[in-house]
Scaffold this active site. Structure first.
Site, PDB file in Angstrom:
ATOM      1  N   PRO A   9      41.573  75.202  34.055  1.00  0.00           N
ATOM      2  CA  PRO A   9      41.447  76.043  32.955  1.00  0.00           C
ATOM      3  C   PRO A   9      40.070  76.163  32.398  1.00  0.00           C
ATOM      4  CG  PRO A   9      42.642  74.016  32.719  1.00  0.00           C
ATOM      5  CD  PRO A   9      42.308  74.333  33.963  1.00  0.00           C
ATOM      6  N   ASN A  10      39.636  77.399  32.030  1.00  0.00           N
ATOM      7  CA  ASN A  10      38.513  77.567  31.458  1.00  0.00           C
ATOM      8  C   ASN A  10      37.398  77.918  32.465  1.00  0.00           C
ATOM      9  OD1 ASN A  10      39.326  77.715  28.669  1.00  0.00           O
ATOM     10  ND2 ASN A  10      39.466  75.484  28.699  1.00  0.00           N
ATOM     11  N   ARG A  17      29.767  81.258  29.016  1.00  0.00           N
ATOM     12  CA  ARG A  17      29.528  80.202  27.758  1.00  0.00           C
ATOM     13  C   ARG A  17      28.978  78.827  28.125  1.00  0.00           C
ATOM     14  NH1 ARG A  17      31.097  84.281  25.782  1.00  0.00           N
ATOM     15  NH2 ARG A  17      32.977  84.885  24.651  1.00  0.00           N
ATOM     16  N   TYR A  22      27.123  73.873  31.691  1.00  0.00           N
ATOM     17  CA  TYR A  22      27.802  74.271  33.413  1.00  0.00           C
ATOM     18  C   TYR A  22      26.826  75.216  33.932  1.00  0.00           C
ATOM     19  CZ  TYR A  22      31.922  72.134  31.068  1.00  0.00           C
ATOM     20  OH  TYR A  22      32.812  71.247  30.454  1.00  0.00           O
ATOM     21  N   ASN A  71      38.767  71.610  41.408  1.00  0.00           N
ATOM     22  CA  ASN A  71      38.288  71.055  39.981  1.00  0.00           C
ATOM     23  C   ASN A  71      39.332  71.538  39.084  1.00  0.00           C
ATOM     24  OD1 ASN A  71      37.139  70.968  37.831  1.00  0.00           O
ATOM     25  ND2 ASN A  71      35.058  72.080  38.084  1.00  0.00           N
ATOM     26  N   ALA A  74      40.140  70.473  32.823  1.00  0.00           N
ATOM     27  CA  ALA A  74      40.841  69.457  31.815  1.00  0.00           C
ATOM     28  C   ALA A  74      41.699  68.966  32.167  1.00  0.00           C
ATOM     29  CB  ALA A  74      40.824  70.168  30.358  1.00  0.00           C
ATOM     30  N   HIS A  77      42.262  65.140  33.498  1.00  0.00           N
ATOM     31  CA  HIS A  77      42.424  63.743  32.422  1.00  0.00           C
ATOM     32  C   HIS A  77      43.654  63.874  32.094  1.00  0.00           C
ATOM     33  CE1 HIS A  77      38.143  64.424  33.143  1.00  0.00           C
ATOM     34  NE2 HIS A  77      38.116  65.609  32.212  1.00  0.00           N
ATOM     35  N   ASP A  84      50.937  64.442  41.396  1.00  0.00           N
ATOM     36  CA  ASP A  84      52.131  64.437  42.301  1.00  0.00           C
ATOM     37  C   ASP A  84      52.074  65.431  43.458  1.00  0.00           C
ATOM     38  OD1 ASP A  84      53.231  62.365  41.032  1.00  0.00           O
ATOM     39  OD2 ASP A  84      54.615  63.600  39.490  1.00  0.00           O
ATOM     40  N   GLU A  95      38.322  66.283  45.077  1.00  0.00           N
ATOM     41  CA  GLU A  95      38.152  66.390  43.573  1.00  0.00           C
ATOM     42  C   GLU A  95      36.619  66.688  43.469  1.00  0.00           C
ATOM     43  OE1 GLU A  95      39.018  62.814  41.153  1.00  0.00           O
ATOM     44  OE2 GLU A  95      38.547  64.005  39.325  1.00  0.00           O
ATOM     45  N   HIS A  97      33.921  67.942  40.230  1.00  0.00           N
ATOM     46  CA  HIS A  97      33.316  68.230  38.692  1.00  0.00           C
ATOM     47  C   HIS A  97      31.825  68.737  38.980  1.00  0.00           C
ATOM     48  CE1 HIS A  97      37.133  66.890  37.478  1.00  0.00           C
ATOM     49  NE2 HIS A  97      36.951  65.837  38.113  1.00  0.00           N
ATOM     50  N   SER A  99      30.033  68.707  36.104  1.00  0.00           N
ATOM     51  CA  SER A  99      29.244  67.605  35.279  1.00  0.00           C
ATOM     52  C   SER A  99      29.649  66.338  35.739  1.00  0.00           C
ATOM     53  CB  SER A  99      29.588  68.038  33.776  1.00  0.00           C
ATOM     54  OG  SER A  99      31.046  67.625  33.397  1.00  0.00           O
ATOM     55  N   ARG A 104      29.905  61.731  30.006  1.00  0.00           N
ATOM     56  CA  ARG A 104      30.252  62.190  28.875  1.00  0.00           C
ATOM     57  C   ARG A 104      31.442  61.664  27.947  1.00  0.00           C
ATOM     58  NH1 ARG A 104      31.756  68.413  30.954  1.00  0.00           N
ATOM     59  NH2 ARG A 104      31.800  68.714  28.742  1.00  0.00           N
ATOM     60  N   ARG A 108      36.782  61.826  29.517  1.00  0.00           N
ATOM     61  CA  ARG A 108      36.690  62.401  30.566  1.00  0.00           C
ATOM     62  C   ARG A 108      36.346  61.360  31.700  1.00  0.00           C
ATOM     63  NH1 ARG A 108      35.774  67.846  29.141  1.00  0.00           N
ATOM     64  NH2 ARG A 108      35.053  68.054  26.841  1.00  0.00           N
TER      65      ARG A 108
HETATM   66  O1  CA2 Z   1      32.675  69.173  34.914  1.00  0.00           O
HETATM   67  C1  CA2 Z   1      33.741  69.581  35.320  1.00  0.00           C
HETATM   68  O2  CA2 Z   1      33.659  70.382  36.412  1.00  0.00           O
HETATM   69  C2  CA2 Z   1      34.771  69.596  34.373  1.00  0.00           C
HETATM   70  O3  CA2 Z   1      36.015  69.768  35.354  1.00  0.00           O
HETATM   71  C3  CA2 Z   1      34.880  70.917  33.621  1.00  0.00           C
HETATM   72  C4  CA2 Z   1      35.966  70.901  32.617  1.00  0.00           C
HETATM   73  C5  CA2 Z   1      36.069  69.627  31.924  1.00  0.00           C
HETATM   74  O4  CA2 Z   1      37.067  69.712  30.891  1.00  0.00           O
HETATM   75  C6  CA2 Z   1      36.059  68.616  32.915  1.00  0.00           C
HETATM   76  O5  CA2 Z   1      36.200  67.065  31.953  1.00  0.00           O
HETATM   77  C7  CA2 Z   1      35.002  68.411  33.731  1.00  0.00           C
HETATM   78  C8  CA2 Z   1      35.765  72.098  31.854  1.00  0.00           C
HETATM   79  C9  CA2 Z   1      35.760  73.228  32.274  1.00  0.00           C
HETATM   80  C10 CA2 Z   1      35.315  74.466  31.150  1.00  0.00           C
HETATM   81  O6  CA2 Z   1      34.539  75.156  31.749  1.00  0.00           O
HETATM   82  C11 CA2 Z   1      33.782  76.076  30.968  1.00  0.00           C
HETATM   83  C12 CA2 Z   1      32.596  76.813  31.575  1.00  0.00           C
HETATM   84  C13 CA2 Z   1      31.709  77.565  30.888  1.00  0.00           C
HETATM   85  C14 CA2 Z   1      31.969  77.579  29.412  1.00  0.00           C
HETATM   86  C15 CA2 Z   1      33.024  76.868  28.812  1.00  0.00           C
HETATM   87  C16 CA2 Z   1      33.735  75.953  29.666  1.00  0.00           C
END
Ligand code: CA2
Length: 138
Positions: A9-10, A17, A22, A71, A74, A77, A84, A95, A97, A99, A104, A108
């Site tokens: 997601p996202n 953004r 990121y 990846n 969210a 977590h 599963d 896996e 990520h 960041s 953080r 996370r």
């Molecule tokens: O660092 C990562 O790759 C994460 O998987 C990114 C997730 C975060 O919830 C994990 O804790 C770490 C968030 C992805 C959201 O991606 C965005 C990208 C651009 C703008 C806003 C959100």
């Protein structure tokens, strides 16, 4: 060799953004670079904001592909369902990520994916995906 990158997601907002966290590349741009770099690998990319769709994609690819780079964003977590699914398939999952999640917020620091992944790469920006593919190649 067939590898799929699955983003949660996202991650469709990458480059649009929060560039300070990121980066400013869209994943589509970065994916083209990966395809250019790993010409010998059949690379596929899938992104969804929906947990069940991520689980279905892991099931769909998890018996025929040589590697999954995941990846789960969210859902990393929170998702017992994704963990599963990884346990149920045969394809190794790395896996990833962007960041360093350990630098953080505390929530996370927990990953439901790590115990079922063959390895974890985090904190190297988009290069984390590159390193994950390298690790599956070897
Ligand atoms: O660092 C990562 O790759 C994460 O998987 C990114 C997730 C975060 O919830 C994990 O804790 C770490 C968030 C992805 C959201 O991606 C965005 C990208 C651009 C703008 C806003 C959100």
């Amino acid at each position: 060799m067939k590898i799929i990158i699955i983003n949660g997601p996202n991650l469709n907002l990458l480059g649009k953004r929060e560039p300070e966290v990121y980066g400013s590349d869209t994943f589509e741009d970065y994916f083209s670079k990966l395809q250019f770099k790993f010409k010998e690998i059949e690379l596929e990319y899938f992104q969804s904001n929906i947990e069940g769709e991520l689980i279905s994609k892991i099931q769909e690819t998890g018996f025929t592909y040589d590697g999954i780079v995941l990846n789960a964003a969210a859902y990393t977590h929170t998702s017992v369902g994704i963990a599963d699914a990884i346990k149920a398939v045969e394809t190794p999952v790395v896996e990833v990520h962007i960041s360093n999640t350990h630098k953080r917020e505390e929530f996370r620091h927990v990953s439901y994916i790590s115990p079922v992944a063959i390895g974890v790469i985090l904190g190297f920006g988009l290069k984390s995906y590159d390193l994950a593919i390298e690790s599956l190649k070897n």
